[in-house]
Design an enzyme around this catalytic site. Structure first.
Site, PDB file in Angstrom:
ATOM      1  N   ASN A   1       0.845  -1.196   0.000  1.00  0.00           N
ATOM      2  CA  ASN A   1       0.000   0.000   0.000  1.00  0.00           C
ATOM      3  C   ASN A   1       0.879   1.245   0.000  1.00  0.00           C
ATOM      4  O   ASN A   1       2.108   1.140   0.047  1.00  0.00           O
ATOM      5  CB  ASN A   1      -0.973  -0.023   1.184  1.00  0.00           C
ATOM      6  CG  ASN A   1      -0.245  -0.048   2.510  1.00  0.00           C
ATOM      7  OD1 ASN A   1       0.485   0.876   2.849  1.00  0.00           O
ATOM      8  ND2 ASN A   1      -0.422  -1.131   3.258  1.00  0.00           N
TER       9      ASN A   1
ATOM     10  N   ASP B   1      -4.999  -6.019   5.043  1.00  0.00           N
ATOM     11  CA  ASP B   1      -6.047  -6.852   5.651  1.00  0.00           C
ATOM     12  C   ASP B   1      -6.055  -8.261   5.074  1.00  0.00           C
ATOM     13  O   ASP B   1      -6.548  -9.190   5.701  1.00  0.00           O
ATOM     14  CB  ASP B   1      -7.417  -6.202   5.436  1.00  0.00           C
ATOM     15  CG  ASP B   1      -7.563  -4.952   6.300  1.00  0.00           C
ATOM     16  OD1 ASP B   1      -7.102  -4.996   7.457  1.00  0.00           O
ATOM     17  OD2 ASP B   1      -8.111  -3.938   5.812  1.00  0.00           O
TER      18      ASP B   1
ATOM     19  N   LYS C   1       9.152 -17.471  -9.301  1.00  0.00           N
ATOM     20  CA  LYS C   1       8.476 -16.364  -9.983  1.00  0.00           C
ATOM     21  C   LYS C   1       7.406 -16.915 -10.927  1.00  0.00           C
ATOM     22  O   LYS C   1       7.679 -17.841 -11.701  1.00  0.00           O
ATOM     23  CB  LYS C   1       9.504 -15.551 -10.768  1.00  0.00           C
ATOM     24  CG  LYS C   1       8.929 -14.318 -11.380  1.00  0.00           C
ATOM     25  CD  LYS C   1       9.959 -13.561 -12.198  1.00  0.00           C
ATOM     26  CE  LYS C   1       9.255 -12.506 -13.030  1.00  0.00           C
ATOM     27  NZ  LYS C   1       9.983 -12.144 -14.211  1.00  0.00           N
TER      28      LYS C   1
ATOM     29  N   PHE D   1      -5.075   3.965  14.581  1.00  0.00           N
ATOM     30  CA  PHE D   1      -5.304   4.933  13.514  1.00  0.00           C
ATOM     31  C   PHE D   1      -6.476   4.445  12.678  1.00  0.00           C
ATOM     32  O   PHE D   1      -6.695   3.236  12.571  1.00  0.00           O
ATOM     33  CB  PHE D   1      -4.063   5.063  12.625  1.00  0.00           C
ATOM     34  CG  PHE D   1      -3.092   6.089  13.119  1.00  0.00           C
ATOM     35  CD1 PHE D   1      -2.401   5.877  14.292  1.00  0.00           C
ATOM     36  CD2 PHE D   1      -2.898   7.268  12.410  1.00  0.00           C
ATOM     37  CE1 PHE D   1      -1.516   6.831  14.771  1.00  0.00           C
ATOM     38  CE2 PHE D   1      -2.008   8.227  12.874  1.00  0.00           C
ATOM     39  CZ  PHE D   1      -1.313   8.009  14.052  1.00  0.00           C
TER      40      PHE D   1
ATOM     41  N   LYS E   1     -14.798   1.980  15.526  1.00  0.00           N
ATOM     42  CA  LYS E   1     -13.497   1.309  15.612  1.00  0.00           C
ATOM     43  C   LYS E   1     -12.929   1.354  17.028  1.00  0.00           C
ATOM     44  O   LYS E   1     -12.351   0.386  17.509  1.00  0.00           O
ATOM     45  CB  LYS E   1     -12.519   1.995  14.646  1.00  0.00           C
ATOM     46  CG  LYS E   1     -11.860   1.011  13.706  1.00  0.00           C
ATOM     47  CD  LYS E   1     -11.142   1.701  12.574  1.00  0.00           C
ATOM     48  CE  LYS E   1     -11.814   1.436  11.234  1.00  0.00           C
ATOM     49  NZ  LYS E   1     -11.145   2.055  10.110  1.00  0.00           N
TER      50      LYS E   1
ATOM     51  N   LYS F   1     -12.258  -2.240  18.758  1.00  0.00           N
ATOM     52  CA  LYS F   1     -10.869  -2.660  18.979  1.00  0.00           C
ATOM     53  C   LYS F   1     -10.406  -2.407  20.418  1.00  0.00           C
ATOM     54  O   LYS F   1      -9.241  -2.625  20.732  1.00  0.00           O
ATOM     55  CB  LYS F   1      -9.940  -1.971  17.974  1.00  0.00           C
ATOM     56  CG  LYS F   1     -10.266  -2.337  16.513  1.00  0.00           C
ATOM     57  CD  LYS F   1      -9.131  -2.035  15.547  1.00  0.00           C
ATOM     58  CE  LYS F   1      -9.536  -2.334  14.109  1.00  0.00           C
ATOM     59  NZ  LYS F   1      -8.417  -2.291  13.159  1.00  0.00           N
TER      60      LYS F   1
END
Ligand code: CTP
Length: 402
Positions: free
Chosen positions: A210, A279, A289, A325, A339, A343
């Site tokens: 990401n 995730d 490969k 975060f 959240k 959490k």
């Protein structure tokens, strides 16, 4: 600009070979916005010209109690009072011994005796001198009295020996000055910060990743260390240099991050999870490969769920303060509130990654703090360093309330 901006640093340079490196330190302190006032011992003036320090600092350089070179009235008292922070770099065995025994027989030792500012001592000398029990005893005396002693680097020394005694890099010295100036909001706390993105392997050369740069987490780790915490940074960021004064544990995948965090959770007081954890990961990692020829059709990537590390920490929480975060693109407050409950967090830093100047790979951020038992706090547009300062301040408040 950080904590050194607008501050006055009195820099004592004693007569070690590393005295020439103090020229770079003057530049680095000035880059942080500090004014620098140099005092040299007579021995130091035999190694480096006071003129160089005067040119670089733009201020008179004091070398003696009795000359008329200074524009200060009763120079040693004026400089002692002017200092927001006092540094001696390099500090020889001689100046260390003098300070530890209260001897004030030249400009540097006299001024240091007269100051009430925090003092940073950076010893640099031959290894055998550094290891000498008398020098070690003197350094311990100084530590016990609240002086900030910077550990010298180990390596090859100018005298040809190899061992501890080298003056650390300039960024380590600047960091020590910042630490000495900071209020010590997290002194004695163990803090674990995660930063950067995780990479989930597809085959030996490809991964799912990401756009997280790790900048926010690194800024938090730096600020926590500056405020006196013992900090471990579990990092998936590849491009950023290790922050001074922080233990860095490099990981690649979410599961490696989970293991690194779990191994330290018990002994940690505060966990701040700034990392962008993937995730999902590929169900299987190809050993070789993946080649085009073997796949007439485009291959399908089967994904499986990664552990939600923060959720797991919330379930196992005993004494820890947990900060998460949330990266949201819509309904920020509503999603963030869910959240924090789900959490089991004490604080959540929610950022709207849909804004062009916030979130991934920027130097700035727009965030809202959410707490378990207090109103949300929307912060103005700030640099990531400023956001880090605010986060650490809030975390310190939470820790104080425990
Ligand atoms: N996090 C984690 N492990 C994961 C995913 C996220 O520890 N597998 C942590 C992140 O480090 C962050 C927080 O959880 O502190 C929130 O992550 P975010 O991606 O915003 O939310 P998710 O919980 O993944 O939910 P969603 O993707 O639905 O927004």
């Amino acid at each position: 600009m950080g904590i050194l901006a607008g501050k006055q640093v009195v820099l004592g340079v004693s007569g070690g070979i590393a005295a020439y490196k103090s020229l770079l330190l003057v530049r680095a302190l000035e880059k942080e916005g500090a004014g620098v006032h140099v005092i040299m011992t007579e021995h130091a003036t035999n190694l480096v010209s006071p003129r160089l320090f005067r040119e670089l600092s733009g201020n008179p350089v004091s070398t003696t109690m009795w000359g008329d070179v200074t524009n200060h009235h009763v120079a040693h008292i004026a400089l002692a009072t002017l200092a927001d922070v006092f540094m001696i770099a390099p500090a020889t065995a001689n100046i260390i011994g003098k300070i530890a025994s209260g001897i004030a027989d030249d400009m540097l030792s006299t001024t240091i005796t007269a100051t009430t500012a925090p003092v940073v001592i950076a010893p640099a000398m031959n290894t055998n001198m550094f290891c000498n029990p008398v020098v070690q005893r003197n350094l311990q005396t100084l530590r016990d009295l609240g002086y900030h002693v910077v550990a010298p680097d180990a390596g090859e020394l100018a005298c040809g020996t190899v061992g501890a005694g080298r003056l650390p890099d300039t960024d380590v010295l600047v960091f020590a000055a910042e630490q000495a100036l900071a209020a010590g909001l997290l002194r004695g706390k163990r803090v674990l910060v995660t930063a950067g993105g995780t990479r989930e392997a597809i085959d030996p050369v490809r991964y799912i990743g990401n756009r997280s740069s790790g900048k926010m987490g690194y800024a938090i780790a730096r600020e926590a260390a500056r405020q006196g915490a013992q900090v471990t940074l579990v990092s998936g960021a590849e491009a950023l240099p290790d922050p001074a004064g922080v233990e860095v544990v490099r990981i690649t995948s979410a599961r490696e991050m989970e293991a690194a965090v779990a191994a330290r959770y018990e002994t940690t007081d505060i966990v701040i999870k700034a990392a962008a954890v993937a995730d999902y990961r590929p169900a299987e990692v190809a050993a070789q490969k993946i080649k085009k020829e073997a796949n007439e059709e485009a291959p399908t990537l089967q994904l499986v769920k990664n552990p939600d590390i923060l959720y797991g920490l919330g379930q196992k929480k005993t004494h820890q303060i947990l900060v998460g975060f949330a990266a949201e693109t819509e309904n920020l407050l509503e999603n963030a509130a869910k959240k924090i409950a789900k959490k089991n967090l004490d604080m959540l830093v929610a950022n709207n990654v849909a804004e062009p100047d916030a979130g991934f790979n920027t130097d700035t951020n727009r965030v809202t703090f959410l707490f378990r038992n207090a109103e949300p706090e929307e912060l103005p547009f700030l640099s990531k360093d400023e956001v880090a300062e605010r986060i650490i301040r809030s975390v310190a408040e939470l820790a104080k309330a425990r």
